[in-house]
Design a protein around this motif. Structure first.
Motif, PDB file in Angstrom:
ATOM      1  N   THR A   1      51.960  13.531  60.703  1.00 23.64           N
ATOM      2  CA  THR A   1      51.609  12.663  62.146  1.00 23.64           C
ATOM      3  C   THR A   1      52.738  12.981  63.040  1.00 23.64           C
ATOM      4  O   THR A   1      52.926  14.140  63.214  1.00 23.64           O
ATOM      5  CB  THR A   1      51.753  11.128  61.557  1.00 23.64           C
ATOM      6  N   GLN A   2      52.744  11.938  64.039  1.00 24.32           N
ATOM      7  CA  GLN A   2      53.762  12.200  65.098  1.00 24.32           C
ATOM      8  C   GLN A   2      54.765  10.948  65.189  1.00 24.32           C
ATOM      9  O   GLN A   2      54.439   9.793  64.936  1.00 24.32           O
ATOM     10  CB  GLN A   2      53.053  12.207  66.515  1.00 24.32           C
ATOM     11  N   PHE A   3      55.963  11.485  65.020  1.00 30.30           N
ATOM     12  CA  PHE A   3      57.025  10.420  65.162  1.00 30.30           C
ATOM     13  C   PHE A   3      57.803  10.317  66.461  1.00 30.30           C
ATOM     14  O   PHE A   3      58.159  11.139  67.033  1.00 30.30           O
ATOM     15  CB  PHE A   3      58.132  10.687  64.029  1.00 30.30           C
ATOM     16  N   GLY A   4      57.795   9.087  66.970  1.00 26.95           N
ATOM     17  CA  GLY A   4      58.659   8.682  68.217  1.00 26.95           C
ATOM     18  C   GLY A   4      58.055   9.462  69.649  1.00 26.95           C
ATOM     19  O   GLY A   4      56.809   9.362  69.552  1.00 26.95           O
ATOM     20  N   ILE A   5      59.055   9.441  70.675  1.00 23.43           N
ATOM     21  CA  ILE A   5      58.546   9.980  71.940  1.00 23.43           C
ATOM     22  C   ILE A   5      58.282  11.432  71.657  1.00 23.43           C
ATOM     23  O   ILE A   5      59.087  12.213  71.431  1.00 23.43           O
ATOM     24  CB  ILE A   5      59.537   9.649  72.976  1.00 23.43           C
ATOM     25  N   VAL A   6      57.162  12.038  71.907  1.00 23.84           N
ATOM     26  CA  VAL A   6      56.828  13.221  71.786  1.00 23.84           C
ATOM     27  C   VAL A   6      56.088  13.828  73.042  1.00 23.84           C
ATOM     28  O   VAL A   6      55.948  15.197  73.189  1.00 23.84           O
ATOM     29  CB  VAL A   6      55.787  13.702  70.759  1.00 23.84           C
TER      30      VAL A   6
END
Length: 306
Positions: free
Chosen positions: A283-288
């Motif tokens: 997935t994508q974690f946090g501020i990307v």
């Protein structure tokens, strides 16, 4: 260190079968409760940290960030080993010294005695620091008190609530009642995982990966430097400072699940083993960044149904 009886691994659920023999080793039980365990882990600066099982495994060398409990805030920071723990499921920790090789590891165990996380101490300075770890009672394990923070219900929870639901029991109860989930979700073809990793590698698109063991989750985030699939179906990816291995032939189901995260609804590829436990999440974690998030969502939307 004195010799004490040590927890035993349960067949099929330990990522460390090849190095679990400890006939010539000493075991020192240490306090497995938070925040004592967090203080211990963050003492060490040069560690090879491994979490997982026979289907998925993550391996990272570095130093521990402050580990978090299920229900607390969670971040994945570059250069730090990100570990999340179910305080109700982790019941023992031990420092194990192999007298023959001098190797020292810090092992975490669940209630069934399975090794769910291992940190191998790579420097002599770190091996000397183990004496600062607070001991548990001699010959006993320490059961964490019921102080786990309140966890939001996964049915309408955010990304972290979904991860924490998996952390409890591998997500078996959640998957069995997934018709109650209020977000978007669908079954996907797990055969596309190698292509997904190859695409994000060639496109320079960073991703986040979480790998689960009973009562423990280790995560990484960053660009994929290299990816490979063996003839036998094992998928390997080097992500930032970590390496991730997935035994694709042992993955029985895949799901694409969208939940609220830093940039709004964010998709996650969840991979389940034959017993319905989620073993890894991509997935994508946090501020990307909005462009990265948009590119990830476009990729997720294109994935074929199972």
């Amino acid at each position: 260190m004195g010799d004490h009886p040590e927890p035993q691994d349960t067949d099929g659920l330990c990522a460390f079968e090849k190095c679990c023999g400890r006939r010539n080793s000493t075991v020192r039980l240490i306090d497995a409760r938070m925040p004592e365990l967090a203080h211990c882990l963050t003492l060490f600066q040069h560690v090879q940290a491994v979490t997982g099982g026979p289907v998925a495994r993550i391996d990272q060398a570095g130093s521990y960030g402050v580990p978090s409990l299920r229900g607390e805030a969670f971040t994945v920071q570059a250069g730090s080993i990100a570990l999340r723990i179910d305080g109700d499921g982790l019941v023992a920790a031990a420092v194990v010294r192999d007298e023959g090789t001098g190797t020292v590891t810090l092992d975490l165990f669940d209630a069934e005695g399975r090794t769910v996380h291992r940190g191998r101490l790579l420097s002599e300075a770190d091996r000397l620091l183990v004496g600062l770890a607070r001991p548990a009672g001699v010959g006993t394990t320490v059961t964490a008190p019921p102080t786990t923070p309140r966890v939001p219900a996964w049915e309408d929870g955010d990304q972290l609530a979904q991860l924490d639901a998996v952390l409890v029991d591998g997500g078996v109860a959640r998957r069995g009642a997934f018709d109650r989930y209020r977000g978007e979700h669908r079954a996907i073809d797990v055969g596309v995982v190698p292509a997904v990793l190859e695409h994000v590698c060639s496109a320079g698109l960073p991703i986040g990966v979480a790998v689960f063991a009973p009562a423990a989750m280790q995560a990484c985030s960053g660009r994929v430097h290299v990816t490979e699939q063996t003839i036998g179906g094992q998928v390997f990816a080097a992500i930032a400072e970590s390496s991730v291995e997935i035994e694709l032939g042992a993955v029985r189901a895949g799901h694409l699940v969208r939940s609220t995260a830093a940039h709004g609804p964010t998709s996650a590829i969840e991979l389940d083993d034959e017993e319905g436990r989620c073993v890894a999440v991509i997935t994508q974690f946090g501020i990307v960044g909005e462009q990265v998030h948009a590119a990830w969502e476009d990729l997720a939307e294109s994935l074929p149904d199972a």
